[in-house]
Every structure is written in C-alpha cells, then in structure tokens.
Design an enzyme around this catalytic site. Structure first.
Site, short mmCIF file in Angstrom:
data_model
loop_
_atom_site.label_atom_id
_atom_site.label_comp_id
_atom_site.label_asym_id
_atom_site.label_seq_id
_atom_site.Cartn_x
_atom_site.Cartn_y
_atom_site.Cartn_z
N GLY A 39 0.82 -1.20 0.00
CA GLY A 39 0.00 0.00 0.00
C GLY A 39 0.85 1.25 0.00
O GLY A 39 2.02 1.23 -0.38
N CYS A 40 0.27 2.36 0.43
CA CYS A 40 0.98 3.64 0.45
C CYS A 40 2.28 3.51 1.23
O CYS A 40 2.28 3.14 2.41
CB CYS A 40 0.09 4.71 1.07
SG CYS A 40 0.90 6.32 1.21
#
Length: 201
Positions: A39-40
C-alpha cells in the site's frame, strides 16, 4: 550511514528519482536487504521504523520496483501505467532481527487479501508484494505466506505477489517521500495499516 549508501553513487533524474539499480540481498558485512510493498509507502515506512528501529533496522527508504518504466516519477506511478509498486527497502542486521520476522510483520501490518488495494487506495501500485533478493529469502517468503494464510486468513486468499527483485531495478523515490509521516505527522495515514496479529510468534 551504512556502506550501502556510502558505496552507491546516487544519480538523480529530472524527476527527482534516484537512477535505478538492481538490488542486492546484502549491504555490507553483517547487513541484509529486504523489499516489501503493501500500500501507500508512507505508512509502510513509518510502521517498520516504529517496530524495528533500534531492534535491527539499520535504514529504510521508500521507492518503486516491479515495473517497466525507467526513472518513474511519483505522478507516473500513481497513474498506474508503470507496473511499479510503492515499496519499502530496509537494511537490517540479521543477528538482531530475522528476514522471517520482517516478513511476518509485512503480513501483520496490512490486508494481503485485497488485490491491488489497501483501504481507499486502489491500483497496481498499491499491491501487496514481496520482492525477494536471494533463494533463501524466496524460501522464507513462500513458507511464511503459507503459515500466515493457514493461521490468520482462513476462508480468504492471500493475493501477495512474491517476485524475484533481482529481475527489476530499484528506484528510490523523491526526497520529500522519505520519512514523510515523520516530517508531516498530520499527513495521510492509510486506514489499512495497523498490526493485526502477533508477528513475533
């Protein structure tokens, strides 16, 4: 500063991204390297540092790997056309923390069952992935994945990509992404980034 960063010439492209290098499993005597995507990368970096700083983690940097575009900018990666994943590269002391524990933590801190998505972040750049850098890392990654699947995600399927990081170049992200949440405490925190189970077992 580790020998990895002393010995590697860091040439910047016009995008601010460090020119790509093929990653290695070692970064000097008594130092190993691991690459994870979940993810981020702002939150990935913050959580790894929170749990392992002073406990074997020697350095961490965010960047891009797994795609086809040379010297990609953050804007390009966010467009979803480069095939790169937002990733974290860590240098660690295996006498203090094992690759196995880091891999378990990778699974504990995000949802590996959501394909190309973490929270509201969607796209291949947010995929769950482990980029192994040696045959030994591959064996550990595959074994831990099966253990985590059986123990923590029954009835769901882990979608994590397990790929040979030696087949790609690593591109260190633009400087403002490094330690982003340390420098911007009120910045975006992915809601999928939290520890779900005891990764120390």
């Amino acid at each position: 500063m580790t020998s990895l960063f002393k010995n590697v010439a860091r040439h910047f492209s016009s995008s601010g991204v460090v020119a790509g290098v093929v990653p290695s499993a070692t970064a000097g005597a008594g130092q190993e390297v691991a690459i994870f995507a979940n993810g981020c990368f702002w939150g990935t970096e913050q959580l790894f540092k929170k749990h392992f700083a002073g406990k074997g983690l020697l350095s961490a940097e965010v960047g891009y790997i797994g795609g086809k575009t040379d010297n990609p900018s953050y804007r390009q990666v966010c467009g979803g056309d480069t095939d790169h994943a937002e990733s974290l590269k860590v240098v660690f002391d295996p006498s203090q923390v094992s690759y196995e524990r880091l891999t378990k933590f990778h699974y504990a801190m995000h949802d590996p069952t959501t394909l190309n998505q973490q929270g509201n972040d969607r796209g291949t750049q947010y995929r769950s992935a482990i980029f192994y850098l040696s045959d030994e890392q591959k064996e550990v990654a595959e074994r831990v994945t099966k253990e985590v699947q059986d123990k923590h995600f029954k009835g769901q399927s882990i979608t994590t990509q397990i790929a040979d990081g030696r087949q790609f170049k690593w591109f260190t992200a633009e400087g403002y992404h490094q330690q982003y949440l340390d420098n911007n405490p009120s910045g975006y925190h992915c809601p999928a980034h939290y520890v779900r189970f005891d990764y120390k077992q």
